[in-house]
Design an enzyme around this catalytic site. Sequence first.
Site, short mmCIF file in Angstrom:
data_model
loop_
_atom_site.label_atom_id
_atom_site.label_comp_id
_atom_site.label_asym_id
_atom_site.label_seq_id
_atom_site.Cartn_x
_atom_site.Cartn_y
_atom_site.Cartn_z
NE ARG A 243 -4.31 -1.34 0.22
CZ ARG A 243 -4.45 -2.46 -0.52
NH1 ARG A 243 -3.48 -2.82 -1.34
NH2 ARG A 243 -5.55 -3.19 -0.43
CD GLU A 272 -3.47 2.92 -5.28
OE1 GLU A 272 -2.25 2.74 -5.31
OE2 GLU A 272 -4.30 2.02 -5.45
CG HIS A 293 -3.53 -1.16 -6.67
ND1 HIS A 293 -3.96 -0.53 -5.53
CD2 HIS A 293 -3.46 -2.48 -6.35
CE1 HIS A 293 -4.16 -1.42 -4.56
NE2 HIS A 293 -3.86 -2.61 -5.05
C1 8YV Z 1 -6.76 -5.85 -5.12
C2 8YV Z 1 -5.00 -5.50 -3.34
O1 8YV Z 1 -6.84 -5.81 -6.47
O2 8YV Z 1 -6.22 -7.31 -2.47
C3 8YV Z 1 -5.54 -6.34 -2.25
O3 8YV Z 1 -5.26 -6.01 -1.09
O4 8YV Z 1 -4.26 -4.65 -3.11
C4 8YV Z 1 -5.33 -5.65 -4.76
O5 8YV Z 1 -4.45 -6.56 -5.31
C5 8YV Z 1 -7.68 -4.84 -4.54
O6 8YV Z 1 -7.51 -4.67 -3.20
C6 8YV Z 1 -9.12 -5.22 -4.79
O7 8YV Z 1 -9.98 -4.66 -3.85
#
Ligand code: 8YV
Length: 331
Positions: A243, A272, A293
């Site tokens: 993150r 983001e 992302h």
């Molecule tokens: C997802 C992500 O695409 O799952 C996670 O924590 O960061 C991503 O890979 C996204 O969160 C979908 O809600």
Amino acid sequence: MTNRKPKVIVTRRLPEAVEARMAELFEATFNGDDIPFSRAQLIEAVRTAECLVPTVTDRIDRSVLSQAGGQLKLIANFGNGTDNIDVAAAGEKGILVTNTPNVLTEDTADMTIGLMIAVARRFDEGVDALREGAFKGWSPTWMLGRRIWGKKLGIVGMGRIGTAVARRAKAFGLNIHYHNRNRVAEQIEQELEATYWESLDRMLAHMDIVSVNCPHTPATFHLISARRLQLMPPGSIIVNTARGEIIDQNALVSALQQGQLAGAGLDVLEHEPAVSPELMELSHQGKAVLLPHMGSATIEGRQEMGERVIINIRVFMDGDKPPDRVLPNMD
Ligand code: 8YV
């Protein structure tokens, strides 16, 4: 399973097969145009759904949850990280939260390694140069990057994804180091020939490459602070597929601008989808490889994430404990 179909609201468009299965099983409402919900739409959703299926782009904070009606019993997040949801506030209202672990581990680890190599070996610059017609033929001194084989990799957060990164990195000849709240099992340490650092500061001071793989929680916000970035050896590289909020992005920009760090590979950004103009400039200068992302963005991964969501909802509707329950963060 009861025959009654629960009212499920899905905030973003999901893979077709996932939506089709949800439509069979649930009284499901989808977001055909895929525009992220406004706050008002989220509030409307928590007032009417029995189960909400949000994603990372939805902020389900305490104030949104305060509007939830008594019918909302489950938030089945489509995603692993749940920093978009105030899990404690949900718990206080008797709303269970689930996520989709495991199914995106390998894809995210692949992306992490991809970014390390992309930064060290200047993929972005090479692709740009070729597209712009700057490739005039091979040269012994052109586009030289840095070898990753034999270098020291420091993994911040040795959970599922961190461990999957370590396995791959070992095969690429990197020496594995890690910092984690808890030391991993001895057997895993041995398999990875990994060195545990209790002190994050001390680890950072010795690494050639640092990979951020911990969840974003109040305790990890700006964990990689200005001070810690300065501890990293000159010429080192940082990669983040977790993150954006875990790295102090302004401080990272300064460290890259000053040449303290040689490069950054970022699949996630603070604030983001906004990309800071400074970071964009650094990417033009070949000092940062930026991705939007995409860590879990595979057809297989998104399908499996949808399947996890469906399983969590079905088990919950059956009156059992869903497999991927998320507990409030105690940090
Ligand atoms: C997802 C992500 O695409 O799952 C996670 O924590 O960061 C991503 O890979 C996204 O969160 C979908 O809600």
